[in-house]
Every structure is written in structure tokens, then in C-alpha cells.
Enzyme design. Structure first.
Site: not given
Ligand code: GAR
Length: 196
Positions: A12-13, A92, A110, A151
Site C-alpha cells: 500500500s505504501n 529483510k 516504520h 531501525d
Molecule cells: C507498513 O505499515 C510499514 O510501515 C511496515 O510494514 C507495513 C507495510 O505495509 N514496515 C515495517 O514494519 C518496517 N519495520 P504495505 O505493504 O501495505 O506498504
């Protein structure tokens, strides 16, 4: 800038950044998606939008040394002349040689306010579970440069939101994702303005 998205999940991002590119809020081009998971939502987004996609994971290249494995990433990044790597739910660690070559050119989002609720195992819904369990009243997003520790890279941007009394991890995730989609592309734009 030529952007490479790294993603392992829904995407989604990735989609939100792609939308900003399509609507010309960003001048950059998303030239490549790298995923360890060929079945994930992010891969479908790439396919539906004619974005080149590379499936790179350790199992597929088990015969390679770590250095050679880094080389697989570097070759793909070079082929697409990548300036910036944007991690969108990539689960990863980034290979050492890639970190070296793209120092200060890899960013991550994050779903909490680092340095709290970060580190190994803290990804996706686990983060929101931990936030709820801790009983804190605010959470939010952190966008940061990526270094060799989970992180811990320099923070570029943070935005907070409320954690409500009756939230569970899913309702909190929804609120946080809204912030992610709203601000990640803006941070990319601020990097464009820096003249990457
Ligand atoms: C998001 O919430 C991102 O912040 C998180 O994974 C999700 C991916 O969502 N990332 C982490 O937790 C990194 N440590 P998406 O696939 O819908 O973009």
C-alpha cells in the site's frame, strides 16, 4: 530520480508513492521493484503498472557467497540506474555491500515512533500489538535512513497520532497507515529537492 522500491507485502505504501508519481506530485520515476516474495501484493502492483520487477531472495541464490548475493542486487540497481531505494514493508535486512554503495540513499518507513518499538521482529502488525500492550497514548510513523542496524538510521521525519482507549492493533494500524500514505511521498519529494 530513479527510484527502486523494496517490498515484501501488500504494497500500500508502494501504491501511495506510485500515485504521487502518476499525479506528478513527484518528478521521480519508479523504475524497479525488488521483492523477496514473488506472490505478494506489491508484485501485482508492479505488473499492473508495467514496472520492472526482480525477485531476489537468499533461497533462490543459496549457492552464492554474501558478497556475490549483494552483487545480484547491485547489478539490478545499476541496470536501472537507481538513485534512491525506498523500503515499503521490506522484511529483510539490506545486504552490506548495497548499504555501502547506497549510503544515505536508502530510506524506510516504520509504523511507530522510533527509537521505541523498533528492532528485530518489530514489523507490521507486531509493532501495533506492542504499542497497545505498552499502554502508550501516542504512536505514529518514522521515516529514516537505513543503516546496518534495524531501525537505527538517522530519522528524517516523524508524525504522531493518538492511541485511543478502545483501539486494538488493527484500528491503530489503520490510523497509522493513513499517515504513512499521506507523508511518505512528501519525504521522497523533499529528497528530490535536495538534488539527489
Ligand atoms: C507498513 O505499515 C510499514 O510501515 C511496515 O510494514 C507495513 C507495510 O505495509 N514496515 C515495517 O514494519 C518496517 N519495520 P504495505 O505493504 O501495505 O506498504
Amino acid at each position: 530520480m530513479n527510484i527502486c522500491i523494496f517490498a515484501s507485502g501488500t504494497g500500500s505504501n508502494f501504491n501511495a508513492i506510485l500515485k504521487a508519481v502518476k499525479s506528478k506530485k513527484l518528478n521521480s520515476k519508479i523504475s524497479l521493484l525488488i521483492s523477496n516474495n514473488p506472490e505478494c501484493g506489491a508484485v501485482n502492483i508492479a505488473k499492473n503498472n508495467n514496472i520492472d520487477f526482480e525477485n531476489i531472495n537468499r533461497k533462490k541464490y543459496s549457492e552464492l557467497t554474501d558478497k556475490q548475493y549483494s552483487g545480484v542486487f547491485l547489478k539490478a540497481l545499476k541496470k536501472h540506474d537507481i538513485d534512491l531505494i525506498v523500503l515499503c514493508g521490506y522484511m529483510k535486512m539490506i545486504e552490506k555491500e548495497v548499504l555501502k554503495k547506497y549510503k544515505n540513499r536508502i530510506i524506510n518507513i516504520h509504523p511507530a515512533l522510533l527509537p521505541s518499538f523498533g528492532g528485530k521482529g518489530m514489523y507490521g502488525i507486531n509493532v501495533h500489538k506492542a504499542v497497545i500492550a505498552a499502554g502508550v497514548k501516542v504512536s505514529g510513523i518514522t521515516i529514516h535512513y537505513v543503516n546496518e542496524n534495524y531501525d537505527e538510521g538517522k530519522i528524517i521525519f516523524q508524525k504522531c497520532c493518538e492511541v485511543k482507549e478502545d483501539d486494538d492493533e488493527y484500528s491503530l494500524q489503520k490510523r497509522v497507515l493513513k499517515l504513512e500514505h499521506r507523508y511518505y511521498w512528501e519525504v521522497v519529494r523533499s529528497l528530490e529537492n535536495l538534488g539527489f
